[in-house]
Enzyme design. Structure first.
Site, mmCIF file in Angstrom:
data_model
loop_
_atom_site.group_PDB
_atom_site.id
_atom_site.type_symbol
_atom_site.label_atom_id
_atom_site.label_comp_id
_atom_site.label_asym_id
_atom_site.label_seq_id
_atom_site.Cartn_x
_atom_site.Cartn_y
_atom_site.Cartn_z
ATOM 1 N N LEU A 174 0.796 -1.411 0.023
ATOM 2 C CA LEU A 174 0.154 -0.041 0.078
ATOM 3 C C LEU A 174 0.582 1.493 0.048
ATOM 4 O O LEU A 174 1.677 1.323 0.904
ATOM 5 C CB LEU A 174 -1.243 0.017 1.294
ATOM 6 C CG LEU A 174 -1.354 1.230 1.479
ATOM 7 C CD1 LEU A 174 -2.672 1.479 0.534
ATOM 8 C CD2 LEU A 174 -2.519 1.052 2.862
ATOM 9 N N GLN B 171 0.882 9.024 -3.759
ATOM 10 C CA GLN B 171 0.892 8.367 -4.773
ATOM 11 C C GLN B 171 1.760 8.884 -6.235
ATOM 12 O O GLN B 171 1.442 9.999 -6.412
ATOM 13 C CB GLN B 171 -0.120 7.854 -4.964
ATOM 14 C CG GLN B 171 -0.973 6.440 -4.003
ATOM 15 C CD GLN B 171 -2.442 6.595 -4.190
ATOM 16 O OE1 GLN B 171 -3.110 6.414 -4.973
ATOM 17 N NE2 GLN B 171 -2.452 5.716 -3.309
ATOM 18 N N GLY C 89 5.938 2.991 -5.183
ATOM 19 C CA GLY C 89 5.269 1.484 -5.819
ATOM 20 C C GLY C 89 5.816 0.878 -6.328
ATOM 21 O O GLY C 89 6.766 0.022 -5.880
ATOM 22 N N GLU D 107 0.998 -12.911 -3.457
ATOM 23 C CA GLU D 107 -0.555 -12.873 -2.648
ATOM 24 C C GLU D 107 -1.631 -12.156 -3.510
ATOM 25 O O GLU D 107 -1.967 -10.763 -3.055
ATOM 26 C CB GLU D 107 -0.783 -13.600 -1.367
ATOM 27 C CG GLU D 107 -1.868 -13.725 -1.034
ATOM 28 C CD GLU D 107 -2.016 -13.405 0.613
ATOM 29 O OE1 GLU D 107 -3.289 -13.992 1.344
ATOM 30 O OE2 GLU D 107 -0.853 -13.258 1.243
#
Length: 601
Positions: free
Chosen positions: A229, A235, A240, A263
């Site tokens: 996250l 962002q 990321g 996952e």
């Protein structure tokens, strides 16, 4: 009538929970009243149900504030009116505080003054764990500094810190669940902004990831990225991708690591992972352009796993991304070869389905077979394969666009971006700071700016009483610009600084941009309406305009070709094209051809 009236009144007490919620990472007391520091959840159904609504309040605001570093938490709410059960047959307001409170660790505050006092503790906060990497990025015109840390649950104070941090998952990760931190195979990776404050520095949490170390037979470890996250205020800064690279690097030198898996990745994480893995694999010898054209092979699998800990499935996906990037789509045979290569992989489940069908055909009668296994027809399989392929191609195109668009930082990025523009006639450039004149810096990276009667740039600004159509929200039909000049622009760059809500000036809100491939339209005409093509290529048309008392005029065919008949330019603008000046017997054929080529129809 009374029942209908009450129903309408009750509707006014239903609130969109995503709109009602306000999140903040508070650095100083003034942030509480500053709307620019507020960010919203992406979802709230994990707290307020599938409809993501709250009943019983008007003008509801639910405020969930965290101190930026320590994550001390405040929960409060305010509203202008609450539903009265006596007036509405016992209807009661939802217990908002009761829905959120159980998800927060003990110790959160409901008194805003107490929360503001807790900001004094921020100056002593230091990120937990080991510093792995530093990173800088520009947000607008401001360069910001970030630090990445790794941590285990045994780190002093981290257990309680993680309890506060993981509450963000409920609002940004679908089907989120809190992990069992007592398992010592968990690893934690955190991003902090290091920002200046009162002559020193403080830290603000930006995001985090969790990784679980699974056992891989017979004696290896397979890390699996579980939660990932980056919070909304941080962002689109590349954090990321940087965090994922940090996770990768922390395992690369460990010979006991087999490969790294993920996952249930979200669509956004898939995009980040594809970008990072494709960019890293570009440096591997087995993924060179020549070898990509030879097809996917064991050497790629082995090198990707050895050097980057990428598993076989992801290595295949990266191969397809990079081969697509290396494929000349204008070469029909090369492009067809690529599509078939991808579709052969996509067809594997259908081949298995056919094999299963043949086995059951021997064991079951026709009626039992029909009720046991439903199979697709050949036409359905072909249609499904094409749909799957088109989805993948769009995903892959976005990945190599992102790789290409790092044009200000690297020569390779610039070359890839210019190559994309050359191949497609259009290319997107993301992340350009929204400051006046910044686009000129971008242009000077590879060309020069040609000044016109409008100046060095042409600023499009919404006006209540516009003199120019571009200054309105009106729909503009497809067109090419400046056909009235001696030479039309070879390349135009459009840079959006701010989108204006034109409803306030009586216009359509607008906001969409539409592009059409004029060369492709000309090619279609030549192949399907040859007469129309030749008329538009042979008939000169005058384009003209008056600008600030100056008249500009130039004559062109709609379709310009070279001596070999190849299309070189398209001149198309129904607002600046004048009446046809030609013999009368050419007028009707010309306008018929013009109608045929009209891109907007």
């Amino acid at each position: 009538m009374e029942g209908s009236y009450k129903k309408n009144i009750l509707q006014s007490f239903i609130i969109d929970s995503n709109e009602a919620l306000n999140f903040k990472l508070v650095r100083e007391p003034t942030d509480v009243e500053n709307d620019e520091t507020t960010f919203k959840p992406e979802m709230s159904h994990q707290i307020f149900g599938e409809n993501e609504s709250i009943f019983g309040y008007q003008n509801l605001e639910v405020n969930l504030y965290y101190t930026a570093g320590k994550l001390n938490t405040y929960l409060g709410m305010k509203y202008t009116k609450q539903v009265d059960p006596k007036q509405f047959e016992g209807a009661t307001a939802d217990d908002v505080m009761g829905a959120i409170s159980p998800k927060l660790p003990p110790g959160f505050m409901t008194n805003l003054d107490d929360f503001l006092v807790s900001l004094n503790k921020e100056q002593s906060f230091k990120p937990p764990g080991e510093l792995l990497s530093t990173y800088t990025a520009k947000q607008g015109s401001v360069e910001k500094s970030f630090e990445m840390y790794s941590c285990k649950i045994e780190e002093p104070g981290f257990r309680s810190y993680h309890e506060r941090l993981q509450t963000f998952l409920l609002w940004y990760v679908d089907a989120a669940s809190f992990i069992d931190v007592d398992d010592d195979r968990w690893r934690f990776y955190l991003i902090f902004e290091k920002y200046p404050c009162e002559g020193g520095h403080r830290y603000a949490i930006c995001g985090y990831a969790t990784v679980y170390l699974y056992f891989a037979y017979p004696n290896k470890t397979r890390p699996r990225i579980s939660q990932f996250l980056v919070l909304p205020p941080f962002q689109r800064l590349g954090l990321g991708a940087e965090l994922l690279n940090v996770i990768y690097r922390s395992f690369l030198k460990d010979s006991n690591i087999l490969d790294i898996t993920v996952e249930d990745p979200s669509d956004e994480f898939v995009r980040i992972r594809d970008f990072v893995d494709a960019k890293n694999c570009q440096k591997l010898a087995s993924f060179s352009k020549d070898k990509l054209q030879q097809g996917f092979n064991a050497e790629m699998v082995e090198e990707a796993q050895r050097e980057l800990k990428i598993n076989k499935k992801q290595a295949r996906r990266v191969y397809e991304i990079l081969r697509f990037q290396a494929t000349n789509i204008a070469n029909s045979e090369e492009y067809r070869g690529y599509r078939l290569d991808v579709k052969r992989r996509l067809n594997i489940p259908y081949q298995k389905e056919a094999a299963d069908y043949k086995k059951l055909e021997k064991a079951l009668n026709p009626e039992e077979l029909r009720s046991t296994l439903s199979t697709s027809t050949k036409e359905q399989r072909i249609e499904n394969l094409e749909k799957q392929y088109q989805i993948l191609e769009n995903e892959y195109r976005n990945v190599f666009k992102r790789i290409s668009l790092q044009i200000m930082e690297s020569e390779r990025g610039l070359k890839l971006w210019l190559d994309m523009f050359h191949r497609f006639g259009i290319a997107l450039l993301r992340g350009v700071p929204t400051t006046q004149g910044k686009i000129i810096e971008v242009v000077k990276r590879f060309a020069y700016v040609k000044e016109t009667s409008y100046g060095v740039t042409f600023d499009v600004v919404a006006e209540p009483d516009p003199e120019h159509l571009a200054f309105t929200g009106a729909h503009l039909h497809h067109h090419t610009d400046m056909n009235y000049r001696e030479k039309s622009p070879g390349m135009q760059l459009l840079h959006c600084l701010k989108s204006t809500d034109l409803k306030g000036v009586g216009g359509d809100p607008g906001g969409m941009s539409f592009f059409a491939d004029g060369f492709r339209a000309a090619k279609w005409l030549k192949e399907n309406e040859a007469a129309a093509f030749h008329i538009l290529a042979a008939t000169p048309v005058q384009f003209q305009i008056n600008v600030n008392g100056m008249k500009f005029s130039q004559t062109w065919p709609i379709i310009c070709t070279d001596n070999d008949g190849a299309v070189t330019e398209i001149h198309y603008n129904n607002r600046t094209m004048g009446p046809l000046q030609a013999p009368s017997h050419l007028v009707t054929p010309f306008y018929h051809a013009y109608h045929v080529c009209t891109i907007d129809q």
